[in-house]
Each structure stands twice: as C-alpha cells, then as structure tokens.
Design a protein around this motif. Structure first.
Motif, PDB file in Angstrom:
ATOM      1  N   LYS A   1     -58.219  46.058 -85.911  1.00 37.36           N
ATOM      2  CA  LYS A   1     -57.598  46.827 -86.990  1.00 37.36           C
ATOM      3  C   LYS A   1     -58.668  47.605 -87.740  1.00 37.36           C
ATOM      4  CE  LYS A   1     -53.720  43.795 -87.387  1.00 37.36           C
ATOM      5  NZ  LYS A   1     -52.831  43.006 -88.148  1.00 37.36           N
TER       6      LYS A   1
ATOM      7  N   CYS B   1     -55.128  53.450 -82.764  1.00 40.34           N
ATOM      8  CA  CYS B   1     -54.037  52.549 -82.393  1.00 40.34           C
ATOM      9  C   CYS B   1     -54.620  51.153 -82.277  1.00 40.34           C
ATOM     10  CB  CYS B   1     -53.452  52.960 -81.047  1.00 40.34           C
ATOM     11  SG  CYS B   1     -51.895  53.782 -81.191  1.00 40.34           S
ATOM     12  N   SER B   2     -54.124  50.222 -83.046  1.00 40.87           N
ATOM     13  CA  SER B   2     -54.694  48.882 -83.048  1.00 40.87           C
ATOM     14  C   SER B   2     -53.696  47.873 -82.515  1.00 40.87           C
ATOM     15  CB  SER B   2     -55.091  48.485 -84.462  1.00 40.87           C
ATOM     16  OG  SER B   2     -55.465  47.131 -84.488  1.00 40.87           O
ATOM     17  N   ASP B   3     -54.205  47.017 -81.611  1.00 39.08           N
ATOM     18  CA  ASP B   3     -53.391  45.874 -81.189  1.00 39.08           C
ATOM     19  C   ASP B   3     -53.903  44.605 -81.854  1.00 39.08           C
ATOM     20  OD1 ASP B   3     -55.712  45.260 -79.860  1.00 39.08           O
ATOM     21  OD2 ASP B   3     -54.839  45.302 -77.859  1.00 39.08           O
TER      22      ASP B   3
END
Length: 149
Positions: free
Chosen positions: A36, A28-30
C-alpha cells in the motif's frame, strides 16, 4: 509533490526516487506483492532515507575478525596444495586459477569458522550444509572431501 513525499523525503532524494515512482493515481495495491502506498510513505521510505543519510559505523564485524587468521593461512596453504591439480583439468571456460583457489579460500574459511564454533560449543560433531545449486559444485566437492556433509 504529494503530502507524503513532502513529509519524509529531502528534495534530492525525492528526485532520485521520483524517476521510478508511480503517481498515487497510477498505483494499484494488493497489499502483498504491491504494498500500500501509505505503508511505503510512512514506513519504508523514511527508513531508507534514514539509512542512506546515517553515517554510523557498521555494527558488522569484518569477516577475518571472526576466525584466527593464522589457522586460516596454514589451512589455506594446505588445501591450495591439495587441490592445485584441479587447475590443470578445469573443464569450464572460466579462469581455472581464479575459480579453484577462490573456492579453496571459501572452503578454508568455512572449515576454520566451523572448527572454532565446534570448539566453542564443546562438540566434535561436524556441521552440515545445504548446496542450493547456484555454482559449479567445486565448493561442495572440497567441503565433502574435507569431511563436511
């Protein structure tokens, strides 16, 4: 093995990193705290791999090459003599000789380094420093006693 892993990592490095890596489906990337996956694959891991495999000589100078060793030795002996009584009244449970003389050595290094820097710049104004509060305060005490603020 993902396409990204095949492109950038030799298999022995992939095995090392894969022990702690999430699969793309789990990631899960913010974009900030958790970068990323594409950035990790195309930017970070290739650099880490290259740095790990390079055998180029260090560009960093040895720390004692930055100062005149004779000046350091003379000042260290003077400061060691001046602050030796601290060993007798050391309030901590740690080894007093190790910590007192280690901080004397660090203070000596900084004093000589800063003295050389002032001479190079043609100034007499002493440098200042900031204590981040990560130690017992002895280094700050020594530097303050030696006229550094």
């Amino acid at each position: 093995m993902s396409k990204c892993q095949q492109l950038i990592l030799p298999s022995h490095i992939y095995r090392l990193f894969s022990l702690h890596a999430l699969t793309p489906e789990q990631w899960c990337s913010d974009g900030v705290v958790y970068p990323k996956l594409s950035w990790l694959c195309t930017k970070l891991l290739p650099k880490l791999s290259r740095w790990a495999l390079e055998s180029k000589a260090s560009e960093f100078k040895r720390t004692l090459s930055l100062i005149p060793v004779e000046k350091y030795s003379i000042l260290y002996q003077q400061l060691k003599e001046k602050y030796k009584e601290l060993v007798k009244v050391w309030p901590e449970v740690t080894d007093p000789e190790k910590f007192v003389f280690e901080d004397v050595a660090i203070a000596t290094y900084l004093l000589v380094l800063w003295g050389e820097e002032r001479a190079e710049k043609g100034t007499t104004a002493k440098q200042s420093f900031v204590d981040l509060g990560c130690g017992n305060g002895l280094l700050v005490h020594i530097l303050n006693n030696e006229g550094v603020g």
